[in-house]
Design an enzyme around this catalytic site. Structure first.
Site, PDB file in Angstrom:
ATOM      1  CG  ASN A 166      28.279   3.408  -1.526  1.00  9.69           C
ATOM      2  OD1 ASN A 166      28.017   2.290  -1.991  1.00  9.69           O
ATOM      3  ND2 ASN A 166      29.345   3.618  -0.755  1.00  9.69           N
ATOM      4  CE1 TYR A 205      20.685  -1.092  16.656  1.00 10.87           C
ATOM      5  CE2 TYR A 205      22.317  -2.573  17.604  1.00 10.87           C
ATOM      6  CZ  TYR A 205      21.916  -1.721  16.587  1.00 10.87           C
ATOM      7  OH  TYR A 205      22.733  -1.496  15.516  1.00 10.87           O
ATOM      8  N   GLY A 230      35.473  -0.086  -0.556  1.00  7.84           N
ATOM      9  CA  GLY A 230      34.372  -0.907  -1.047  1.00  7.84           C
ATOM     10  C   GLY A 230      33.783  -0.449  -2.362  1.00  7.84           C
TER      11      GLY A 230
END
Length: 345
Positions: free
Chosen positions: A153, A220, A83
């Site tokens: 990142n 959640y 990515g």
């Protein structure tokens, strides 16, 4: 929600999505109301030759190219196996920086580093870094002797509630706590070099609620979890700048844009993510375009410390993202968690 929409409308992927939606409506209108084969044929031809050009311009956003020579500078990039992290590492290595990539598993880290060195014709070093394991974070930091730019990142989103090796909810533990601890450990070196810290956040932070406690002790929801972790990335930067800006630290947060084939959703195979993945192929940036704002924050003199950036410029985040009280509270919570989880190390 109105404020979130106002923010979203400024993003390249939103403009692209509106353009695509408008074209779909126009196509439906032509099919059902324009009873002319000639007009329909002309429309299809226009779409083939013009749609892609216009849409590419809309979704790509601004670009950033640096001519700086980063010789003698050390850059750390987490999540560089794929990515935008991978592309960021390559671009920085091309500028002659020594790039250290933090990737899980030492053999894998070394293999990826070799690939990146070859692709960039640069110097890339790979060390094991598992952000879900604070002992691994500490071991990684102990290998670092110098750092000028730290790029936090790496990111995950879990479909179901999972936990890190230290017992933390995995999305928050990886996206924020792991990076918070790494940054704390490297702060002396960053202060020494008047370094930059870049947190890759997301526009998705706007969906985090103002009363969030970041803990997820009860229910959640994966989108809530990732939005709150990305809000934490921004608050972390704000407090870093407040506490250490006068010591030379420059901290930045950013939204990279909607990016095709990002690894963020690799652990989430729900129908929502499949729909988003399909849509992203049409409206999202390429990986290289997605890395532009990260590079801008890491290198540009026009990037503003303590601010949130998108599309290679300062952008407006949600109101809570610049809440100094919330930033201090999160910092104190993060320190408390770190102290508790690392006291045995």
């Amino acid at each position: 929600m109105a404020f979130s929409l106002k923010i979203a409308l400024k993003e390249p992927e939103t403009k692209s999505a509106l353009f695509v939606f408008g074209n779909i409506l126009l196509f439906i209108f032509i099919i059902f109301f324009v009873h002319s084969g000639t007009y329909t044929f002309i429309y299809i031809i226009i779409q083939i030759f013009i749609f892609r050009i216009i849409n590419e311009r809309l979704r790509s956003g601004h670009s950033y190219t640096s001519t700086k020579n980063l010789n003698n500078q050390t850059v750390i990039v987490t999540g560089a196996a794929s990515g935008i992290g991978r592309m960021t590492a390559i671009e920085l290595a091309k500028l002659h920086a020594r790039v250290i990539v933090g990737i899980r598993n030492q053999m894998r880290a070394e293999r990826v580093a070799q690939e990146l060195s070859k692709e960039s014709n640069g110097n890339v070093i790979g060390y094991n870094l598992d952000l879900t394991d604070l002992a691994s974070v500490k071991a990684f930091a102990e290998k670092i002797d110098k750092v000028d730019i730290l790029i936090n990142n790496a990111g995950v989103i879990k479909e179901h509630k999972e936990f890190t090796k230290d017992g933390l909810e995995s999305t928050f533990g990886t996206n924020h706590i792991g990076h918070f601890y790494l940054t704390q450990l490297l702060l002396p070196l960053l202060i020494k070099s008047n370094g930059r810290i870049v947190n890759v956040s997301s526009q998705g932070h706007v969906y985090a609620k103002e009363n969030t406690d970041f803990i997820h002790s009860n229910s959640y929801d994966p989108f809530r979890a990732v939005s709150e972790s990305k809000l934490a990335n921004i608050l972390h930067v704000n407090e870093l700048q407040r506490r250490y800006g006068n010591q030379g630290i420059k901290a930045y947060s950013l939204h990279p844009g909607g990016v095709r084939t990002t690894g963020l959703s690799r652990d989430n195979k729900s129908y929502k993510m499949l729909i988003i993945s399909l849509l992203s192929k049409i409206i999202s940036k390429s990986i290289r375009q997605g890395a532009m704002t990260t590079l801008y924050c890491a290198l540009s003199d026009e990037a503003q410390p303590g601010k949130y950036h998108s599309n290679c410029r300062v952008a407006q985040p949600s109101s809570i993202a610049y809440d100094s009280k919330k930033a201090r509270e999160l910092w104190e919570l993060s320190e408390k968690i770190i102290n508790e989880k690392t006291k045995h190390l």
